[in-house]
Design a protein around this motif. Structure first.
Motif, mmCIF file in Angstrom:
data_model
loop_
_atom_site.group_PDB
_atom_site.id
_atom_site.type_symbol
_atom_site.label_atom_id
_atom_site.label_comp_id
_atom_site.label_asym_id
_atom_site.label_seq_id
_atom_site.Cartn_x
_atom_site.Cartn_y
_atom_site.Cartn_z
ATOM 1 N N ASN A 39 0.851 -1.191 0.000
ATOM 2 C CA ASN A 39 0.000 0.000 0.000
ATOM 3 C C ASN A 39 0.889 1.244 0.000
ATOM 4 O O ASN A 39 1.561 1.556 0.983
ATOM 5 C CB ASN A 39 -0.894 -0.024 1.242
ATOM 6 N N VAL A 40 0.940 1.969 -1.138
ATOM 7 C CA VAL A 40 1.797 3.155 -1.298
ATOM 8 C C VAL A 40 0.912 4.389 -1.419
ATOM 9 O O VAL A 40 -0.027 4.412 -2.212
ATOM 10 C CB VAL A 40 2.700 3.015 -2.536
ATOM 11 N N ARG A 41 1.223 5.432 -0.635
ATOM 12 C CA ARG A 41 0.444 6.680 -0.639
ATOM 13 C C ARG A 41 1.379 7.888 -0.682
ATOM 14 O O ARG A 41 2.523 7.829 -0.232
ATOM 15 C CB ARG A 41 -0.435 6.765 0.619
ATOM 16 N N ARG A 42 0.821 8.987 -1.228
ATOM 17 C CA ARG A 42 1.548 10.266 -1.297
ATOM 18 C C ARG A 42 0.821 11.284 -0.419
ATOM 19 O O ARG A 42 -0.406 11.400 -0.473
ATOM 20 C CB ARG A 42 1.596 10.753 -2.737
ATOM 21 N N TYR A 43 1.567 12.007 0.399
ATOM 22 C CA TYR A 43 0.993 13.002 1.320
ATOM 23 C C TYR A 43 1.679 14.349 1.118
ATOM 24 O O TYR A 43 2.878 14.408 0.792
ATOM 25 C CB TYR A 43 1.181 12.559 2.782
ATOM 26 N N ARG A 44 0.919 15.443 1.353
ATOM 27 C CA ARG A 44 1.467 16.814 1.325
ATOM 28 C C ARG A 44 1.141 17.499 2.645
ATOM 29 O O ARG A 44 0.009 17.434 3.122
ATOM 30 C CB ARG A 44 0.904 17.608 0.156
ATOM 31 N N ALA A 45 2.151 18.164 3.212
ATOM 32 C CA ALA A 45 1.975 18.845 4.504
ATOM 33 C C ALA A 45 2.922 20.043 4.579
ATOM 34 O O ALA A 45 3.842 20.193 3.765
ATOM 35 C CB ALA A 45 2.254 17.871 5.639
ATOM 36 N N ARG A 46 2.674 20.897 5.603
ATOM 37 C CA ARG A 46 3.524 22.081 5.775
ATOM 38 C C ARG A 46 4.907 21.700 6.274
ATOM 39 O O ARG A 46 5.897 22.320 5.919
ATOM 40 C CB ARG A 46 2.864 23.074 6.746
ATOM 41 N N ASP A 47 4.964 20.661 7.126
ATOM 42 C CA ASP A 47 6.260 20.234 7.666
ATOM 43 C C ASP A 47 6.224 18.732 7.899
ATOM 44 O O ASP A 47 5.196 18.061 7.697
ATOM 45 C CB ASP A 47 6.583 20.981 8.963
ATOM 46 N N MET A 48 7.371 18.200 8.363
ATOM 47 C CA MET A 48 7.491 16.761 8.558
ATOM 48 C C MET A 48 6.583 16.258 9.664
ATOM 49 O O MET A 48 6.044 15.144 9.584
ATOM 50 C CB MET A 48 8.946 16.404 8.868
ATOM 51 N N ARG A 49 6.385 17.038 10.700
ATOM 52 C CA ARG A 49 5.519 16.604 11.789
ATOM 53 C C ARG A 49 4.103 16.352 11.282
ATOM 54 O O ARG A 49 3.483 15.333 11.603
ATOM 55 C CB ARG A 49 5.519 17.644 12.913
ATOM 56 N N GLU A 50 3.602 17.293 10.473
ATOM 57 C CA GLU A 50 2.256 17.134 9.938
ATOM 58 C C GLU A 50 2.184 15.935 8.976
ATOM 59 O O GLU A 50 1.209 15.186 8.953
ATOM 60 C CB GLU A 50 1.838 18.410 9.208
ATOM 61 N N ARG A 97 2.103 12.760 10.918
ATOM 62 C CA ARG A 97 0.793 12.553 11.518
ATOM 63 C C ARG A 97 -0.171 11.943 10.507
ATOM 64 O O ARG A 97 -0.941 11.023 10.831
ATOM 65 C CB ARG A 97 0.245 13.890 12.022
ATOM 66 N N GLN A 98 -0.139 12.403 9.229
ATOM 67 C CA GLN A 98 -1.011 11.853 8.197
ATOM 68 C C GLN A 98 -0.660 10.388 7.890
ATOM 69 O O GLN A 98 -1.543 9.540 7.715
ATOM 70 C CB GLN A 98 -0.884 12.695 6.921
ATOM 71 N N VAL A 99 0.652 10.118 7.839
ATOM 72 C CA VAL A 99 1.078 8.753 7.556
ATOM 73 C C VAL A 99 0.585 7.792 8.630
ATOM 74 O O VAL A 99 0.041 6.725 8.353
ATOM 75 C CB VAL A 99 2.617 8.674 7.422
ATOM 76 N N ARG A 100 0.773 8.169 9.904
ATOM 77 C CA ARG A 100 0.324 7.295 10.999
ATOM 78 C C ARG A 100 -1.185 7.129 10.998
ATOM 79 O O ARG A 100 -1.715 6.064 11.308
ATOM 80 C CB ARG A 100 0.787 7.876 12.340
ATOM 81 N N GLU A 101 -1.896 8.207 10.639
ATOM 82 C CA GLU A 101 -3.353 8.162 10.674
ATOM 83 C C GLU A 101 -3.917 7.241 9.599
ATOM 84 O O GLU A 101 -4.867 6.489 9.841
ATOM 85 C CB GLU A 101 -3.919 9.566 10.495
ATOM 86 N N TYR A 102 -3.342 7.310 8.395
ATOM 87 C CA TYR A 102 -3.908 6.553 7.280
ATOM 88 C C TYR A 102 -3.250 5.187 7.051
ATOM 89 O O TYR A 102 -3.887 4.272 6.518
ATOM 90 C CB TYR A 102 -3.816 7.377 5.984
ATOM 91 N N GLN A 103 -1.984 5.058 7.425
ATOM 92 C CA GLN A 103 -1.291 3.800 7.150
ATOM 93 C C GLN A 103 -0.716 3.133 8.389
ATOM 94 O O GLN A 103 -0.186 2.027 8.293
ATOM 95 C CB GLN A 103 -0.161 4.022 6.125
ATOM 96 N N GLY A 104 -0.814 3.768 9.530
ATOM 97 C CA GLY A 104 -0.369 3.130 10.754
ATOM 98 C C GLY A 104 1.098 3.362 11.056
ATOM 99 O O GLY A 104 1.869 3.845 10.213
ATOM 100 N N PRO A 105 1.527 3.004 12.255
ATOM 101 C CA PRO A 105 2.902 3.256 12.689
ATOM 102 C C PRO A 105 3.934 2.375 11.995
ATOM 103 O O PRO A 105 5.128 2.650 12.082
ATOM 104 C CB PRO A 105 2.854 2.963 14.193
#
Length: 414
Positions: free
Chosen positions: A2-13, A16-24
């Motif tokens: 399962n491969v996903r692409r995310y966009r955020a203002r910084d690495m912390r954000e 957070r998206q990665v953990r929320e949608y794909q888990g730790p």
């Protein structure tokens, strides 16, 4: 994968998206800036999670509905396929490396396994057979010991139905040689106990010309052939069978998939004693052989007859399957001749054939119970009888005369 692409203002954000949608347990594949935003590509190996027994409950928020996940794009799908292919390649390379390391530690065992694989034996069985063979032995000494192990591992059975008499039905798929085997067993019984000690029955009304083949043999051997409508008529037949008489029953061939829910002779067994043997061809692939053995379990076979041994490309493939099941072999055939090509099980000979060793040509082996045929009339001529030859011109009349419908004349031949 399962491969996903995310966009955020910084690495912390982004994290957070990665953990929320794909888990730790997701892995970051790449990060870079796009139009002032941080773009992160992350992957999660769902196949690995399933193999390791990790459940969605253990992944926390990863069990959310797919409707809430960011949509994937073609580039990510292509990357997903590439990563999956890469993973399988790495697994294959790892297995090859482990095999190479094992071969380096056990060169003699590796050579023996390679030889067995060349003969069609599966790797699991091959490793089991070579286990415990000392590495300091000469290769031919080790091979002889391996041959002895394989010969001893084959299960052989000697059913007493041929001695005590009774009902014996042959079951199996279409085209494996049930009718020819019936003829061979009948001739064997005639030579041992006389013509009056054997009767022939056929239940095969499906295959065109199937019962005519048995009837042609019956006419030449002087035996009546009873054509029955269904299995229930066997119960009536059993009440007319004398002690010591062998009743050989030919059945219609059926595909393995058609036998899964069918239980042949289930009603007959409750009222009379009936034994079944399963006839299988050595030309079957291992997967097909396993399906046949499983499909015909409902017929409660007590022994196996192996046919077409001479036509098997890799006999080791078939023996690999037979070594892993409970039924024992009782007879095998390696040609079309009725007597010369039908043998009681010789595990040493079968092992030599499976290992593709040169077998010295000898006088035709006499099969179990073969005796002089003096006084048997035309039995000697039956030795060369080919059941597949064309008898249409010379025997058309006698084939029709040998048909004995059991429902009309139940006492014929007794």
């Amino acid at each position: 994968m399962n491969v996903r692409r995310y966009r955020a203002r910084d690495m912390r954000e982004a994290m957070r998206q990665v953990r929320e949608y794909q888990g730790p347990d997701a892995v970051i594949l790449s990060t870079h800036r796009v139009d002032g935003m941080l773009e992160v590509v992350a992957a999660f190996d769902s196949e690995l999670v399933e193999q390791e027994g990790v459940t969605p409950a253990k992944l926390g928020t990863t069990a959310r509905s797919r409707d809430n996940l960011p949509p994937s794009d073609p580039d990510l799908e292509a990357m997903r396929r590439e990563l999956s292919d890469l993973r399988h390649l790495l697994v294959a390379q790892n297995n090859a490396t482990e095999m190479a390391q094992w071969a380096a530690r056990h060169p003699l065992a590796a050579e023996l396994v390679s030889r067995l694989a060349h003969c069609g034996f599966n790797e699991k069985l091959a490793r089991s057979l070579v286990g415990g063979i000392a590495e300091d032995q000469h290769i031919e000494t080790a091979w002889s010991r391996l041959r002895a192990r394989l010969s001893a591992a084959l299960t052989v059975t000697q059913p007493d139905v041929l001695e005590r008499g009774g009902m014996l039905a042959l079951v199996g798929p279409t085209g494996v040689g049930k009718t020819t085997t019936i003829s061979r067993l009948a001739l064997r019984q005639m030579r041992r106990m006389g013509r009056e000690a054997v009767s022939l029955v056929t239940l095969d009304r499906q295959r065109f010309g199937a019962y005519k083949q048995l009837q042609a043999f019956g006419q030449m051997a002087g035996l009546s052939v009873m054509l029955m409508e269904d299995e229930r008529e066997l119960t009536t037949l059993a009440s007319h069978t004398g002690d010591g008489r062998l009743v050989l029953i030919d059945t219609a061939g059926r595909a393995a998939r058609d036998m899964m829910e069918r239980r042949l002779f289930s009603t007959v067994r409750a009222e009379t004693s009936l034994e079944t043997w399963l006839v299988v061809a050595a030309t079957h692939q291992a997967r097909v052989m396993n399906q046949i053995l499983q499909a015909f379990e409902g017929c409660e076979p007590t022994a196996l007859v192996l046919t077409k041994v001479d036509e098997a490309a890799l006999l080791g493939e078939v023996l690999s399957v037979l070594l892993e099941q409970r039924l024992g072999l009782t007879f095998y055939s390696d040609g079309q001749r009725l007597t010369e090509d039908f043998h009681a099980i010789d595990t040493a000979h079968l092992t030599s054939l499976a290992l593709r060793e040169v077998v010295t040509q000898q006088q035709p082996r006499r099969w179990a119970g073969q005796q002089s045929t003096a006084g048997m009339g035309g039995a000697d001529e039956l030795s060369a009888y080919n059941p597949y030859a064309n008898h249409a011109d010379s025997q058309a009349g006698m084939i029709l005369e040998s048909v004995v419908p059991f429902s009309k004349r139940p006492h014929v031949g007794f």
